[in-house]
Design a protein around this motif. Structure first.
Motif, PDB file in Angstrom:
ATOM      1  N   UNK A 120       0.834  -1.221   0.000  1.00 17.76           N
ATOM      2  CA  UNK A 120       0.000   0.000   0.000  1.00 17.76           C
ATOM      3  C   UNK A 120       0.862   1.262   0.000  1.00 17.76           C
ATOM      4  N   UNK A 121       1.768   1.345  -0.950  1.00 15.91           N
ATOM      5  CA  UNK A 121       2.772   2.419  -0.982  1.00 15.91           C
ATOM      6  C   UNK A 121       2.150   3.776  -1.287  1.00 15.91           C
ATOM      7  N   UNK A 122       1.376   3.856  -2.365  1.00 10.82           N
ATOM      8  CA  UNK A 122       0.860   5.183  -2.738  1.00 10.82           C
ATOM      9  C   UNK A 122      -0.101   5.726  -1.694  1.00 10.82           C
ATOM     10  N   UNK A 123      -0.905   4.845  -1.091  1.00 12.72           N
ATOM     11  CA  UNK A 123      -1.837   5.346  -0.071  1.00 12.72           C
ATOM     12  C   UNK A 123      -1.062   5.824   1.164  1.00 12.72           C
ATOM     13  N   UNK A 124      -0.016   5.083   1.539  1.00 12.86           N
ATOM     14  CA  UNK A 124       0.781   5.487   2.715  1.00 12.86           C
ATOM     15  C   UNK A 124       1.536   6.774   2.424  1.00 12.86           C
ATOM     16  N   UNK A 125       2.042   6.883   1.205  1.00 13.26           N
ATOM     17  CA  UNK A 125       2.784   8.081   0.816  1.00 13.26           C
ATOM     18  C   UNK A 125       1.864   9.303   0.822  1.00 13.26           C
ATOM     19  N   UNK A 126       0.662   9.140   0.268  1.00 15.51           N
ATOM     20  CA  UNK A 126      -0.281  10.265   0.209  1.00 15.51           C
ATOM     21  C   UNK A 126      -0.642  10.705   1.623  1.00 15.51           C
ATOM     22  N   UNK A 127      -0.807   9.731   2.509  1.00 16.90           N
ATOM     23  CA  UNK A 127      -1.150  10.042   3.898  1.00 16.90           C
ATOM     24  C   UNK A 127      -0.026  10.819   4.576  1.00 16.90           C
ATOM     25  N   UNK A 128       1.209  10.376   4.354  1.00 15.36           N
ATOM     26  CA  UNK A 128       2.358  11.077   4.954  1.00 15.36           C
ATOM     27  C   UNK A 128       2.493  12.480   4.357  1.00 15.36           C
ATOM     28  N   UNK A 129       2.253  12.596   3.059  1.00 17.36           N
ATOM     29  CA  UNK A 129       2.437  13.900   2.386  1.00 17.36           C
ATOM     30  C   UNK A 129       1.389  14.912   2.818  1.00 17.36           C
ATOM     31  N   UNK A 130       0.268  14.396   3.358  1.00 18.97           N
ATOM     32  CA  UNK A 130      -0.811  15.293   3.753  1.00 18.97           C
ATOM     33  C   UNK A 130      -0.430  16.115   4.986  1.00 18.97           C
TER      34      UNK A 130
END
Ligand code: HSE
Length: 371
Positions: A120-130
């Motif tokens: 779940x890389x893109x979802x985790x990345x988007x969450x961190x970037x938020x």
């Protein structure tokens, strides 16, 4: 939630099985050129039937390629259907158009399986970037080349034979040039950088070297030095620009990357407050990738998704003139080390070497300096 599935290859067929097992979403229609009597749902070769069918809430696209996938997904969103795709080539080629279509039609667009296979890389990345500032993303993002490099390093496997094996196992792209020349990793990097930095960078602006020039003597040389080759994609924030590139990278044999074998991916984000976070798992294969497609569908069903992972997507140039690294080359049979070249300089040197030695090798060195 009723789903139309476009594509019934490795990922499509595994997603179909997973969706059936789960039961929370229902694949009611499969788009297929040939009859599939084994499926207990509608099978059609006519995409317009799917667009016109008001009972279909979501279209899953796992056909690959840019067209007709782009036309199909555009039509689906215009008809008010949510879209889930695993198609990194499409997402890179039409990033802004697809986002804007999702926005204007107020439907969700997810592509988590497009980078990192089952992770779940893109979802985790988007969450961190938020809620944090991402400074860099980097990792092993192609399962096929990792499978090949692992076998070449650990078992002395032959390049052509091991590529055929990866194709037979369903890991490689339809045209495996995209894997071995690094284009697939580059597309995943572009998507990752776009989410991490809120930008829209162009695939063609990212310099890219794959693994096709790595020979058994190169692997032996790396072993003598206590190093292992991995294909790495990296992007970092560089002022108000983004530095990004893909190339073979030499890691100490003790590094986690060196121990990421088979189709494994290992990808990390670096953020101002939370520091480094790494994600690893199967980067290719039917069930891992199909499971990330299903996770996107379930999240949309729960209403847990906005339109896209982020609202930010400002066009941004790629500039490798400030990012630095250490580099290893093979030119006319001679191995050379260079320190503290910028990424732009290293790719210039490589281009120069290739003029009189088309099989020259370039790799970044990700090992601590010797004291
Ligand atoms: N060909 C891709 C890979 C498939 O090997 O990583 C998963 O995106």
């Amino acid at each position: 939630m009723n789903i139309a599935l476009l594509g019934f290859g490795v990922v499509g067929s595994h997603f179909y099985t997973l969706a059936k097992e789960h039961g929370g979403v229902k694949v009611t229609t499969v788009l297929s050129r040939r009859p599939r009597p084994e499926l207990d749902c509608t099978v059609t070769a006519d995409f317009d039937e799917i667009v016109r069918d008001g009972s279909i809430d979501l279209v899953v696209e796992v056909m690959g390629g840019v067209e007709p996938a782009f036309s199909y997904l555009s039509a689906a969103m215009r008809a008010g259907k949510h879209v889930v795709t695993a198609n990194k080539q499409l997402m890179c080629a039409h990033y802004e158009e697809l986002l804007s279509l999702a926005k204007s039609n107020n439907v969700s667009l997810r592509c988590t399986a497009a980078a990192g296979g089952g992770i779940p890389w893109l979802t985790s990345l988007a969450r961190a970037a938020e809620n944090d500032r991402i400074t860099a993303v980097e990792g092993i993002l192609n399962g096929t080349t990792n499978y090949m490099l692992s076998a070449m390093t650990n078992k002395g496997s032959d390049y052509t034979a091991i590529l055929k094996e990866a194709q037979a196992l369903g890991y490689a792209e339809a045209d495996p040039t995209a894997d071995v020349e690094g284009y697939d990793a580059r597309r995943k990097l572009v998507l990752s950088a776009n989410l991490a930095f809120g930008v829209s960078i162009r695939e063609d602006d990212v310099p890219c070297v794959g693994i096709s020039h790595i020979t058994p003597p190169d692997i032996e040389k790396a072993k003598e030095l206590g190093l292992t080759f991995k294909l790495i994609a990296r992007a970092e924030q560089s002022g108000n620009k983004v530095a990004a590139f893909v190339c073979p990278t030499l890691f100490p044999v003790t590094a986690p990357e060196a121990h990421t074998d088979g189709t494994g991916n290992l990808v990390s984000l670096y953020a101002k407050r939370i520091g480094k976070q790494s994600f690893s798992g199967a980067g290719a294969g039917g069930f891992p990738t199909g499971s990330n497609v299903l996770a996107d569908c379930l999240e949309i069903r729960r209403g847990g998704c906005g339109v896209y992972y982020t609202d930010r997507s400002k066009p941004c140039p790629v500039d490798n003139s400030a990012a630095e690294g250490r580099w290893f080359f093979r030119h006319n049979g001679e191995y050379l080390f260079f320190g503290d070249y910028t990424v732009a300089q290293a790719f210039e040197v490589y281009e120069k070497y290739r003029q009189d030695d088309p099989t020259a090798l370039m790799a970044r060195v990700a090992a601590p300096r010797k004291k």
